[in-house]
Design a protein around this motif. Structure first.
Motif, mmCIF file in Angstrom:
data_model
loop_
_atom_site.group_PDB
_atom_site.id
_atom_site.type_symbol
_atom_site.label_atom_id
_atom_site.label_comp_id
_atom_site.label_asym_id
_atom_site.label_seq_id
_atom_site.Cartn_x
_atom_site.Cartn_y
_atom_site.Cartn_z
ATOM 1 N N LEU A 70 0.811 -1.209 0.000
ATOM 2 C CA LEU A 70 0.000 0.000 0.000
ATOM 3 C C LEU A 70 0.852 1.270 0.000
ATOM 4 N N ALA A 71 2.110 1.136 -0.417
ATOM 5 C CA ALA A 71 2.948 2.325 -0.546
ATOM 6 C C ALA A 71 2.344 3.258 -1.578
ATOM 7 N N GLN A 72 2.520 4.545 -1.375
ATOM 8 C CA GLN A 72 1.939 5.523 -2.283
ATOM 9 C C GLN A 72 2.495 5.381 -3.693
ATOM 10 N N CYS A 73 1.603 5.537 -4.683
ATOM 11 C CA CYS A 73 2.081 5.565 -6.061
ATOM 12 C C CYS A 73 2.870 6.864 -6.248
ATOM 13 N N ASN A 74 3.655 6.915 -7.320
ATOM 14 C CA ASN A 74 4.608 8.018 -7.483
ATOM 15 C C ASN A 74 3.961 9.389 -7.478
ATOM 16 N N VAL A 75 2.817 9.519 -8.155
ATOM 17 C CA VAL A 75 2.193 10.838 -8.260
ATOM 18 C C VAL A 75 1.711 11.335 -6.903
ATOM 19 N N VAL A 76 1.265 10.427 -6.037
ATOM 20 C CA VAL A 76 0.844 10.821 -4.693
ATOM 21 C C VAL A 76 2.062 11.126 -3.836
ATOM 22 N N PHE A 77 3.096 10.311 -3.959
ATOM 23 C CA PHE A 77 4.304 10.495 -3.159
ATOM 24 C C PHE A 77 4.944 11.857 -3.435
ATOM 25 N N ARG A 78 4.881 12.304 -4.677
ATOM 26 C CA ARG A 78 5.502 13.582 -5.047
ATOM 27 C C ARG A 78 4.650 14.791 -4.654
ATOM 28 N N SER A 79 3.417 14.547 -4.261
ATOM 29 C CA SER A 79 2.519 15.646 -3.893
ATOM 30 C C SER A 79 2.617 15.948 -2.397
ATOM 31 N N ASP A 80 1.831 16.929 -1.953
ATOM 32 C CA ASP A 80 1.786 17.226 -0.526
ATOM 33 C C ASP A 80 0.503 16.670 0.111
ATOM 34 N N ALA A 81 -0.112 15.657 -0.529
ATOM 35 C CA ALA A 81 -1.381 15.113 -0.039
ATOM 36 C C ALA A 81 -1.267 14.585 1.390
ATOM 37 N N SER A 82 -0.125 14.025 1.728
ATOM 38 C CA SER A 82 0.045 13.454 3.072
ATOM 39 C C SER A 82 0.073 14.527 4.152
ATOM 40 N N ALA A 83 0.312 15.758 3.741
ATOM 41 C CA ALA A 83 0.342 16.846 4.711
ATOM 42 C C ALA A 83 -1.058 17.304 5.094
ATOM 43 N N HIS A 84 -2.053 16.836 4.360
ATOM 44 C CA HIS A 84 -3.434 17.248 4.621
ATOM 45 C C HIS A 84 -4.223 16.021 5.066
ATOM 46 N N GLN A 85 -4.396 15.894 6.362
ATOM 47 C CA GLN A 85 -5.076 14.734 6.931
ATOM 48 C C GLN A 85 -6.360 15.163 7.616
ATOM 49 N N CYS A 86 -7.236 14.203 7.827
ATOM 50 C CA CYS A 86 -8.482 14.454 8.540
ATOM 51 C C CYS A 86 -8.279 14.173 10.029
ATOM 52 N N VAL A 87 -8.881 15.010 10.875
ATOM 53 C CA VAL A 87 -8.712 14.839 12.312
ATOM 54 C C VAL A 87 -9.715 13.842 12.895
#
Length: 203
Positions: A70-87
């Motif tokens: 379940l490692a992030q695909c490349n396009v997600v890994f290169r983005s800042d999506a992981s910095a935006h999480q739900c509380v």
């Protein structure tokens, strides 16, 4: 799989597609997320996901490492999506791992009053953190998405709202809705598939 019924017609179709994917692409990883079996609450509009948070913040789920299925695909890994999480502390964090790892997405859902069931709509609304990220711009919709709609006839309003909400919600996560298949009247009374779905024109 967007139906609240774990053993309904949508589940039957999703299982058929799952087996076909394994047969056609035996070296690829394939996973199923069913809204009937995950605890995902609705978005509460708190806007906490607007803040950019450190990727190693202990308060949020860890990012799967390279080599993890379940490692992030490349396009997600290169983005800042992981910095935006739900509380909200529920299973959407696990669902996101599947979304982030996916190179392709297939959505199977019944049609409820021209839209999708509440359980699936809740999950789609929880895509809000992706809206706050740069993933949509970085990916330019390179990850394909197919939508299969299982429905009965008789609704004069069709299913355009279901298509719209799926396209919009997954679009912010970098998916491009490429195909919609209508499975109206393709099941017998026992819930078995008796005909192929019909591809619809995308407006």
């Amino acid at each position: 799989m967007g139906s609240p019924r774990p053993n309904g017609r949508s589940a039957t179709l999703a299982n058929e597609i799952f087996e076909a994917c394994i047969d056609e692409c035996p070296e690829d990883g394939v996973s199923v997320v069913a809204v009937s079996s995950v605890d995902v609450g609705p978005c509460v509009g708190c806007d906490a996901c607007r803040r950019e948070l450190a990727k190693d913040d202990d308060a949020y789920p860890s990012i799967p490492e390279k080599g993890d299925p379940l490692a992030q695909c490349n396009v997600v890994f290169r983005s800042d999506a992981s910095a935006h999480q739900c509380v909200i502390d529920d299973e959407m964090a696990e669902v996101r791992k599947h979304i982030d790892a996916a190179d392709e997405l297939i959505v199977v859902s019944p049609v409820y009053f021209a839209g999708v069931p509440a359980q699936l709509k809740a999950l789609l609304d929880r895509m809000q953190p992706y809206f706050r990220s740069n993933l949509r711009e970085r990916s330019k919709g390179r990850r394909p998405c197919t939508l299969h709609l299982v429905r009965d006839g008789g609704d004069p309003h069709g299913f355009a709202p279901a298509v719209g909400v799926v396209r919009s919600a997954f679009g912010v996560a970098g998916f491009r809705l490429e195909r919609v298949l209508d499975w109206i009247d393709c099941f017998d009374e026992a819930g078995e598939i008796v005909a192929d779905g019909k591809e619809c024109e995308l407006g």
